[in-house]
Design a protein around this motif. Sequence first.
Motif, PDB file in Angstrom:
ATOM      1  N   CYS A 168      25.672  11.105  -2.439  1.00 31.06           N
ATOM      2  CA  CYS A 168      27.012  10.601  -2.777  1.00 31.06           C
ATOM      3  C   CYS A 168      26.998   9.088  -2.644  1.00 31.06           C
ATOM      4  O   CYS A 168      26.246   8.538  -1.836  1.00 31.06           O
ATOM      5  N   SER A 170      29.465   7.387  -1.488  1.00 34.19           N
ATOM      6  CA  SER A 170      30.107   7.130  -0.198  1.00 34.19           C
ATOM      7  C   SER A 170      30.284   8.482   0.472  1.00 34.19           C
ATOM      8  O   SER A 170      30.652   9.450  -0.201  1.00 34.19           O
ATOM      9  N   TYR A 171      30.010   8.544   1.762  1.00 33.19           N
ATOM     10  CA  TYR A 171      30.084   9.823   2.460  1.00 33.19           C
ATOM     11  C   TYR A 171      31.362   9.933   3.278  1.00 33.19           C
ATOM     12  O   TYR A 171      31.622   9.108   4.158  1.00 33.19           O
ATOM     13  N   CYS A 172      32.146  10.968   2.973  1.00 34.81           N
ATOM     14  CA  CYS A 172      33.392  11.223   3.693  1.00 34.81           C
ATOM     15  C   CYS A 172      33.041  11.873   5.034  1.00 34.81           C
ATOM     16  O   CYS A 172      32.145  12.723   5.086  1.00 34.81           O
ATOM     17  N   CYS A 175      33.243  15.925   5.248  1.00 37.37           N
ATOM     18  CA  CYS A 175      32.633  16.607   4.097  1.00 37.37           C
ATOM     19  C   CYS A 175      32.253  18.060   4.401  1.00 37.37           C
ATOM     20  O   CYS A 175      31.509  18.329   5.342  1.00 37.37           O
ATOM     21  N   VAL A 181      24.461  17.239   2.237  1.00 34.97           N
ATOM     22  CA  VAL A 181      24.378  15.868   1.722  1.00 34.97           C
ATOM     23  C   VAL A 181      23.431  15.058   2.612  1.00 34.97           C
ATOM     24  O   VAL A 181      23.349  15.269   3.810  1.00 34.97           O
ATOM     25  N   GLY A 214      27.077  16.978  -2.935  1.00 33.95           N
ATOM     26  CA  GLY A 214      26.799  15.688  -3.488  1.00 33.95           C
ATOM     27  C   GLY A 214      27.728  15.315  -4.660  1.00 33.95           C
ATOM     28  O   GLY A 214      28.690  15.986  -4.939  1.00 33.95           O
ATOM     29  N   LYS A 245      33.745  12.201  -6.569  1.00 32.97           N
ATOM     30  CA  LYS A 245      34.623  11.200  -5.955  1.00 32.97           C
ATOM     31  C   LYS A 245      34.299   9.819  -6.526  1.00 32.97           C
ATOM     32  O   LYS A 245      34.901   8.812  -6.140  1.00 32.97           O
ATOM     33  N   HIS A 273      38.102  13.635  -6.458  1.00 39.98           N
ATOM     34  CA  HIS A 273      38.496  13.722  -5.049  1.00 39.98           C
ATOM     35  C   HIS A 273      39.215  12.422  -4.654  1.00 39.98           C
ATOM     36  O   HIS A 273      38.607  11.360  -4.649  1.00 39.98           O
TER      37      HIS A 273
HETATM   38  S1  SF4 Z   1      33.421  15.267   0.317  1.00 38.71           S
HETATM   39 FE1  SF4 Z   1      32.422  15.069  -1.691  1.00 38.71          FE
HETATM   40  S2  SF4 Z   1      32.251  12.852  -2.032  1.00 38.71           S
HETATM   41 FE2  SF4 Z   1      32.695  13.154   0.138  1.00 38.71          FE
HETATM   42  S3  SF4 Z   1      30.659  13.196   1.090  1.00 38.71           S
HETATM   43 FE3  SF4 Z   1      31.191  15.327   0.657  1.00 38.71          FE
HETATM   44  S4  SF4 Z   1      30.330  15.775  -1.351  1.00 38.71           S
HETATM   45 FE4  SF4 Z   1      30.333  13.541  -1.080  1.00 38.71          FE
END
Ligand code: SF4
Length: 413
Positions: A168, A170-172, A175, A181, A214, A245, A273
Amino acid sequence: MTKVELSEEEEPPSTTRFISEEEILREYIQDRLDRDKTNLSPRSIEFIQRYFPEATEKDWTSWRWQLKNSAKTIGELSRFLNLSDNEIRPALEINNTLPIRITPYYLSLLDRDNAEQPLRKSMVPVIDEFVAGTGEASDPLSEEHDSPVPNIVHRYPDRVLFLVTGFCSSYCRYCTRSHMVAKDKCHVGIKAWEPALQYIRQHPEIRDVLVSGGDPLTMPDPHIEYLLSRLRAIEHVEIIRIGTKVPAVLPQRITRTLVNILRKFHPLFISIHFTHPDELTPEVKEACERLANAGIPLGSQTVLLRGINDDVAVMKKLMQGLLKFRVRPYYLYQCDPILGSAHFRTPVEKGLDIIRGLRGHTTGYAVPQYVVDAPGGGGKIPLLPDYTEGRDGDFLLLKNYQGKIFRYPDFTE
Ligand code: SF4
């Protein structure tokens, strides 16, 4: 899950090239012209001058530059943010269970000094992540259990989830797929997709493929085109959906070339997202408009997060703002119980309060479907506030959005 490291430079077989060289050149020039016209926002200019004084406007508007210059460690984050006691500081850097990555663009939206800022809380690691709460699990939705072949989750009768990358932009911190991920580049790769494609080919009941990860839109254009063309070649696949996202965290990725690839694979839907109205910047508007102008229906997905968006006014502003960006609010998710997520999760009643505060109080299109993804693999379960107040003989008593009771003649057969 089988993962094959693949460099971004690796090209798919030549048969997958559908755009002529001329077309690529034309799009490239148009993209450059567009970028030259771009007037960066004062926010971006100030951020570039402060943290990337060598960068040009072209650098800033290049998605590859954004990826290359993303913050990937606590040490790097501390350049941009005054980290608080609850946030993990360089001296405390420990083996994170969740990777860190934030694009410079998204960093420019974060408040340097306020650790309580909603966007910052969604991306910056805190000590609470290391506290495991009741019922939490690394794969709470048991996706691996419902995976007949690597990268496929087949839970519902007529559709599959196809996890095409673990990367990704940017990593939330909340998640759901934190168990897959990766910390850095880990594209699954076109060779590793073949068993999944073969599975879809062999199952004619699959009419809908949700491409996710991802984040699929972090992949290079030829990989995206290869993947979509292979899916589109399967006759029984009626629709393709992409979950991403990227338009919110890396809007520079939505180039004309990418959009021209995507538009060839209709019917194609994209779920984006979004977390908070602060994400609705002019850059994101332009990215969404490019996708919408290519005829791609856009929907939103939002995770309900404590102290970030668990408020009717915030959620209304986000949903109304999304409609202005031509994104139809689709799902509001109860936060999944991943390990260390207790500080993010709200009571389910809070989600119902938010739906109650939206339904009737704003445009119906601005009201997402609130769902709990059932732990253990039960799938999405929709939740609605109860608007019934019992019966009075042949009449059903219904409560409207103002709390007033109305009688509907509901004859029983
Ligand atoms: S929620 Fe979606 S955009 Fe955020 S880290 Fe996880 S897979 Fe990636």
